[in-house]
Design an enzyme around this catalytic site. Structure first.
Site, mmCIF file in Angstrom:
data_model
loop_
_atom_site.group_PDB
_atom_site.id
_atom_site.type_symbol
_atom_site.label_atom_id
_atom_site.label_comp_id
_atom_site.label_asym_id
_atom_site.label_seq_id
_atom_site.Cartn_x
_atom_site.Cartn_y
_atom_site.Cartn_z
ATOM 1 N N GLY B 54 0.831 -1.140 0.045
ATOM 2 C CA GLY B 54 -0.137 0.016 -0.110
ATOM 3 C C GLY B 54 0.739 1.290 -0.178
ATOM 4 N N GLU B 55 0.617 2.112 0.709
ATOM 5 C CA GLU B 55 1.453 3.405 0.810
ATOM 6 C C GLU B 55 1.836 3.354 2.310
ATOM 7 O OE1 GLU B 55 2.984 5.811 -1.172
ATOM 8 O OE2 GLU B 55 2.170 4.404 -2.825
ATOM 9 N N SER B 56 3.499 3.381 2.328
ATOM 10 C CA SER B 56 4.067 3.148 3.364
ATOM 11 C C SER B 56 3.834 4.365 4.318
ATOM 12 C CB SER B 56 5.329 2.975 3.579
ATOM 13 O OG SER B 56 5.993 3.838 2.945
ATOM 14 N N CYS B 86 6.307 -5.116 0.421
ATOM 15 C CA CYS B 86 6.355 -3.728 -0.216
ATOM 16 C C CYS B 86 6.634 -2.487 0.939
ATOM 17 C CB CYS B 86 5.532 -3.529 -1.157
ATOM 18 S SG CYS B 86 5.782 -2.250 -2.361
ATOM 19 N N HIS B 183 4.806 -8.357 -4.601
ATOM 20 C CA HIS B 183 3.642 -8.597 -4.258
ATOM 21 C C HIS B 183 3.345 -10.401 -4.299
ATOM 22 C CE1 HIS B 183 2.550 -4.841 -3.027
ATOM 23 N NE2 HIS B 183 3.409 -4.364 -4.161
ATOM 24 N N GLU B 185 0.789 -11.868 -3.233
ATOM 25 C CA GLU B 185 -0.555 -11.866 -3.136
ATOM 26 C C GLU B 185 -1.080 -11.378 -4.423
ATOM 27 O OE1 GLU B 185 1.135 -9.272 -2.088
ATOM 28 O OE2 GLU B 185 -0.010 -7.602 -2.537
#
Lengths: 322, 205
Positions: B54-56, B86, B183, B185
């Site tokens: 996502g956005e860290s 990520c 990723h 997933e």
């Protein structure tokens, strides 16, 4: 897992590179749709300057959308609205770590080419700008850069996916500060999804073919969508969102995230409001957190808003019929 | 003994990790549950946690707001296995820097002894898929999906390198922490998630 319905193998946007050591692929559906997945449960904010982009990033936005003017100013200014200045887009890309998106006109292939060349992370083929082609959207499979498109109905959403959109945003009425249209459209899409899902579950193929004709999309895409019971790409809400409660309500209707346009930077308490909208989007299931977020804003400082009935220009209608 | 695995559900690719863990549990025949967690209370009950992509910056800030970050840190400190993907890898690290912007103010868990270069391979157009090998954990071939991915630029002495791509470190392990820049997933290959589920099982007495 991302269903890849409507995927066009070996499209122009997919690039394969190989040397003696490794082979890599760019611009695949997994990469383009996967990018949108990373934005889920987040807020994308419209910005026009580096200063606004930095405020958005600090507030917890997952991405910024660069425009020349905020939608409400586009509405006021009239005339032709085009893609933003490349210089400003570049400047914003150099200053924030989050992804940067920019809008091009519907059907304007070369504005899209310019944005792809500028290396923005996602292109929004947007009805907020003046459409350049009344009959065609961009064939988005030609691009390595992913696209997001607006839609008011399931048919419109799936037609955009069929053209290669990696993400959808259900349209509201941009620049009004009025969330009513966004609510209407996500509910409509949800209703239509429920209806094709029930046809799929009943096993009536003939009825599903009939639906595909009505929606004006290929049978295979309708079947895949009906099977999973949701859009095959990430779907955000957009248009008219002005407050934390607006954002939380749309999340509760099943949106994957939120685009906020004029709602933040046309308000007088932009900094606080940006933070508050992010909070409400993240914690929409917790009433006390949404209340806390709503408490952070001052209603007297919200964008005044427009009644959609009185509008001469309905941006949402652009590109909707094709 | 039922394993209780959570996926941090603040922002990002939560559902896909949830599904990958479900699939892993059933393929391994391990008795366990998966849940999407947000609050400190939910996290305190876990045996293993996935911090998804996502956005860290956003995930860090919002986990700070509701106290989740502190609980995650304590739990990992006391031995709970964690899998950072990520953004999750960035959050676990001690130090992170953006390739273009440079130093960034962002909340980090400060546990994984590595230096991270954010957006290490470029912007979205440069995102790529490539075959990766994670020999040290017995996965010889894995389709790595790199989306605006970070890489590890320096590792401390207790950090084991699991995978490299074109000289850049893209997966590491340090005790109960495992992290990838790509990723898993987003693929149908559950071998990495299975490896993590096994790690969680082995950590239980």
């Amino acid at each position: 897992m991302i269903p890849l319905s409507g995927d066009i193998p070996n499209s122009k946007g997919e690039i394969k590179e190989a040397n003696e050591m490794t082979s890599i692929s760019r611009g695949t559906s997994t990469l383009k749709r996967g990018f949108a997945h990373m934005l889920k449960n987040g807020v994308v904010m419209d910005v026009t300057t580096v200063e606004q982009a930095l405020i958005a990033e600090e507030a917890g936005a997952v991405s910024v959308m660069v425009l020349d003017k905020l939608p409400s100013d586009v509405r006021k200014a009239g005339g032709v609205a085009r893609t933003a200045s490349i210089r400003i887009i570049q400047e914003i890309m150099d200053n924030v770590t989050i992804p940067v998106m920019a809008k091009c006109r519907i059907g304007h292939v070369y504005e899209a080419n310019v944005l792809a060349e500028t290396n923005v992370d996602m292109i929004d083929e947007s009805e907020v700008l003046t459409p350049a082609d009344e009959y065609h959207h961009i064939w988005k499979w030609d691009y390595t850069t992913p696209f997001v498109n607006g839609a008011r109905s399931l048919g419109e959403a799936l037609r955009r996916v069929e053209e290669g959109a990696a993400m959808i945003r259900t349209k509201g009425e941009p620049g009004t500060g009025n969330v009513a249209e966004a609510i209407t459209h996500i509910k409509k899409v949800n209703d239509e999804l429920r209806s094709i899902k029930s046809i799929y579950d009943s096993g009536d193929k003939q009825d599903l073919v009939k639906m595909a004709r009505e929606l004006k999309v290929s049978y295979s895409l309708v079947e895949e969508t009906a099977k999973i019971g949701r859009l095959p790409v990430v779907n955000f809400a957009a248009g008219g969102i002005a407050t934390p409660a607006d954002a939380a309500y749309l999340m509760s209707l099943g949106c994957d995230g939120i685009f906020v346009g004029s709602g933040i930077f046309k308000a007088e308490d932009a900094k606080e409001r940006a933070r508050a909208v992010v909070l409400a989007t993240t914690f929409w299931e917790e009433p006390d957190k949404v209340k806390e977020a709503q408490k952070m804003i001052d209603e007297r400082q919200s964008i005044l808003g427009l009644d959609v009935k009185d509008l001469e220009l309905k941006m949402q209608e652009r590109g909707g019929t094709v | 003994m039922t394993l209780n695995i959570g996926v941090l559900a603040i922002q990002g690719d939560v559902t896909e990790n949830f599904l990958s863990v479900m699939a892993s549990l059933s393929e391994l025949g391990i008795d366990g549950t998966v849940s999407q967690v947000k609050t400190a209370e939910q996290i305190s009950k876990l045996d293993g946690l996935i911090i998804p992509g996502g956005e860290s910056t956003m995930i860090g800030q919002m986990s700070l707001v509701n106290g989740a970050l502190k609980t995650i840190k304590e739990k990992i400190g006391s031995g709970m296995p964690v899998f950072g993907i990520c953004a999750g890898m960035i959050l676990l690290s001690k130090n992170s820097k953006d390739r273009v912007v440079g130093d960034v103010e962002q909340p980090l868990l400060d546990l994984l002894d590595v230096k991270i270069e954010r957006n290490s391979f470029g912007r979205q157009k440069d995102s790529f898929e490539a075959e990766i090998s994670l020999e040290p954990i017995g996965i010889s071939s894995f389709n790595g999906v790199f989306i605006r991915a970070p890489s590890v630029s320096e590792v401390g002495k207790d950090v084991q390198i699991l995978a490299k791509f074109e000289e850049k470190i893209v997966s590491v392990k340090q005790g109960n922490i495992i992290a990838t820049a790509f990723h898993p997933e987003l693929t149908r290959d559950t071998s990495l998630h299975k490896s993590f589920v096994q790690m969680v099982k082995d950590s239980k007495p």
